[in-house]
Structure formats: structure tokens, C-alpha cells
Write a protein that holds these residues in place. Structure first.
Motif, short mmCIF file in Angstrom:
data_model
loop_
_atom_site.label_atom_id
_atom_site.label_comp_id
_atom_site.label_asym_id
_atom_site.label_seq_id
_atom_site.Cartn_x
_atom_site.Cartn_y
_atom_site.Cartn_z
N ALA A 10 0.83 -1.21 0.00
CA ALA A 10 0.00 0.00 0.00
C ALA A 10 0.87 1.25 0.00
O ALA A 10 0.60 2.22 -0.73
CB ALA A 10 -0.95 0.00 1.19
N LYS A 11 1.92 1.26 0.81
CA LYS A 11 2.82 2.41 0.87
C LYS A 11 3.49 2.63 -0.47
O LYS A 11 3.64 3.76 -0.94
CB LYS A 11 3.89 2.20 1.96
CG LYS A 11 3.38 2.42 3.36
CD LYS A 11 4.51 2.24 4.36
CE LYS A 11 4.00 2.41 5.79
NZ LYS A 11 5.08 2.20 6.78
N LYS A 12 3.92 1.55 -1.11
CA LYS A 12 4.57 1.67 -2.41
C LYS A 12 3.60 2.23 -3.45
O LYS A 12 3.96 3.06 -4.29
CB LYS A 12 5.11 0.31 -2.87
CG LYS A 12 6.35 -0.13 -2.12
CD LYS A 12 6.81 -1.49 -2.58
CE LYS A 12 7.99 -2.00 -1.75
NZ LYS A 12 8.40 -3.34 -2.10
N LEU A 13 2.34 1.75 -3.40
CA LEU A 13 1.33 2.24 -4.33
C LEU A 13 1.09 3.73 -4.14
O LEU A 13 1.06 4.50 -5.10
CB LEU A 13 0.00 1.50 -4.13
CG LEU A 13 -0.20 0.26 -5.00
CD1 LEU A 13 -1.46 -0.48 -4.58
CD2 LEU A 13 -0.32 0.66 -6.45
N TRP A 14 0.91 4.14 -2.88
CA TRP A 14 0.67 5.56 -2.60
C TRP A 14 1.89 6.38 -2.96
O TRP A 14 1.79 7.48 -3.50
CB TRP A 14 0.29 5.78 -1.14
CG TRP A 14 -1.14 5.44 -0.89
CD1 TRP A 14 -1.61 4.40 -0.18
CD2 TRP A 14 -2.28 6.13 -1.41
NE1 TRP A 14 -2.98 4.37 -0.20
CE2 TRP A 14 -3.43 5.44 -0.96
CE3 TRP A 14 -2.46 7.25 -2.20
CZ2 TRP A 14 -4.72 5.84 -1.26
CZ3 TRP A 14 -3.76 7.65 -2.51
CH2 TRP A 14 -4.86 6.95 -2.04
N SER A 15 3.04 5.87 -2.70
CA SER A 15 4.28 6.56 -3.03
C SER A 15 4.39 6.76 -4.54
O SER A 15 4.72 7.84 -5.01
CB SER A 15 5.46 5.77 -2.50
OG SER A 15 6.66 6.33 -2.95
N SER A 16 4.09 5.71 -5.30
CA SER A 16 4.18 5.83 -6.75
C SER A 16 3.09 6.76 -7.29
O SER A 16 3.33 7.52 -8.23
CB SER A 16 4.12 4.46 -7.42
OG SER A 16 2.86 3.88 -7.26
N ILE A 20 3.78 10.04 -9.43
CA ILE A 20 3.14 10.27 -10.73
C ILE A 20 2.44 11.63 -10.73
O ILE A 20 2.57 12.41 -11.68
CB ILE A 20 2.16 9.12 -11.06
CG1 ILE A 20 2.92 7.83 -11.34
CG2 ILE A 20 1.28 9.50 -12.25
CD1 ILE A 20 2.04 6.60 -11.44
N ALA A 21 1.72 11.93 -9.65
CA ALA A 21 1.01 13.21 -9.56
C ALA A 21 2.01 14.37 -9.59
O ALA A 21 1.80 15.38 -10.28
CB ALA A 21 0.18 13.27 -8.29
N LYS A 22 3.12 14.22 -8.88
CA LYS A 22 4.13 15.27 -8.86
C LYS A 22 4.74 15.44 -10.25
O LYS A 22 4.96 16.56 -10.70
CB LYS A 22 5.23 14.93 -7.84
CG LYS A 22 6.27 16.02 -7.72
CD LYS A 22 7.31 15.69 -6.67
CE LYS A 22 8.34 16.81 -6.62
NZ LYS A 22 9.41 16.54 -5.70
N ASN A 23 5.01 14.32 -10.93
CA ASN A 23 5.58 14.39 -12.28
C ASN A 23 4.61 15.07 -13.25
O ASN A 23 5.03 15.82 -14.13
CB ASN A 23 5.98 13.00 -12.77
CG ASN A 23 7.26 12.51 -12.11
OD1 ASN A 23 8.02 13.28 -11.57
ND2 ASN A 23 7.47 11.20 -12.14
N ILE A 24 3.33 14.77 -13.10
CA ILE A 24 2.33 15.42 -13.95
C ILE A 24 2.34 16.92 -13.69
O ILE A 24 2.31 17.73 -14.62
CB ILE A 24 0.93 14.80 -13.72
CG1 ILE A 24 0.89 13.38 -14.28
CG2 ILE A 24 -0.16 15.67 -14.35
CD1 ILE A 24 -0.36 12.60 -13.90
N TRP A 25 2.38 17.30 -12.43
CA TRP A 25 2.44 18.70 -12.04
C TRP A 25 3.69 19.37 -12.64
O TRP A 25 3.62 20.43 -13.24
CB TRP A 25 2.43 18.81 -10.52
CG TRP A 25 2.80 20.17 -9.99
CD1 TRP A 25 3.96 20.53 -9.39
CD2 TRP A 25 2.00 21.35 -10.04
NE1 TRP A 25 3.93 21.85 -9.06
CE2 TRP A 25 2.74 22.39 -9.44
CE3 TRP A 25 0.74 21.63 -10.54
CZ2 TRP A 25 2.25 23.68 -9.32
CZ3 TRP A 25 0.26 22.94 -10.41
CH2 TRP A 25 1.01 23.94 -9.80
N LEU A 26 4.84 18.71 -12.50
CA LEU A 26 6.09 19.27 -13.02
C LEU A 26 6.06 19.37 -14.55
O LEU A 26 6.57 20.33 -15.13
CB LEU A 26 7.28 18.43 -12.55
CG LEU A 26 7.58 18.48 -11.05
CD1 LEU A 26 8.69 17.50 -10.69
CD2 LEU A 26 7.93 19.89 -10.61
#
Length: 116
Positions: A10-16, A20-26
Motif C-alpha cells: 500500500a505504501k509503495k502504491l501511494w508513493s508511486s 506520478i502526480a508530482k511528475n504530472i504537475w512538473l
């Protein structure tokens, strides 16, 4: 699957997902920055082109003035020629336009007097 494995997964999923959200933002910020850069380039090119056209127009104006002064063409003769060309192109006699403008001015004054 043990409870620890589930939590780790679960932590790995949330982390990824966060990554992904941060990369989309960037990526969005990068696209915005790139569009600003491109707009600045276009603006700079337009400004440079305008300056070049002004410089070229200045040279042509100087040349035209020299030619006109060399031939000693009077302003009246030049104006007459311009009016002739205007009349030929537009089909409108410039003296008639002047007369119409004078009449419009008179009508405007008369209307202003009537309003009082």
C-alpha cells in the motif's frame, strides 16, 4: 499475504501515485515555462523585424526626399498628382469630399444650436 506485506504494498502504491502526480504537475509547469519562452522568442523576433522595417523605411524616406528636392517638385504639384491618383482609384473626387466634410460640419453646428 501478511499484514506487513499489505502495508508495504500500500505504501509503495501511494508513493508511486504521489510521484506520478508530482511528475504530472512538473510536466505542466515545464509546458507552461516552455510556452513562455517561445512567446518571448516570437516577441523578440517581431520587435527586431519592426526595427528593421523602420530602419529601411527611414532610408527610403531619405532617398525619396532627395529625389523630390532634386527634381524640385512643389508640394502643390505633388498634392495634385496624389489627388488625381486617388480619384482614379476610388472614383471619388477629393474636392467633393472636402465639400461634403464642410457641409457635415455645418449640419453638426446647426444640430448643436437646435439642441440648445
Amino acid at each position: 499475504m501478511t499484514q506487513l506485506n499489505v502495508v508495504d504494498t500500500a505504501k509503495k502504491l501511494w508513493s508511486s501515485k504521489d510521484e506520478i502526480a508530482k511528475n504530472i504537475w512538473l510536466a505542466g509547469l515545464g509546458a507552461y515555462g516552455k510556452s513562455i519562452d517561445e512567446a518571448n522568442k516570437v516577441s523578440d523576433k517581431s520587435s527586431t523585424l519592426f526595427e528593421e522595417l523602420v530602419a529601411k523605411g527611414t532610408k527610403i524616406e531619405e532617398t525619396a526626399k532627395e529625389k523630390l528636392s532634386d527634381k524640385k517638385i512643389s508640394t502643390d504639384v505633388l498634392e495634385t498628382r496624389v489627388n488625381q491618383v486617388f480619384t482614379k482609384i476610388s472614383g471619388v473626387d477629393s474636392t467633393k469630399v472636402d465639400e461634403l466634410n464642410a457641409k457635415v460640419d455645418e449640419l453638426t453646428k446647426a444640430i448643436a444650436e437646435l439642441k440648445k
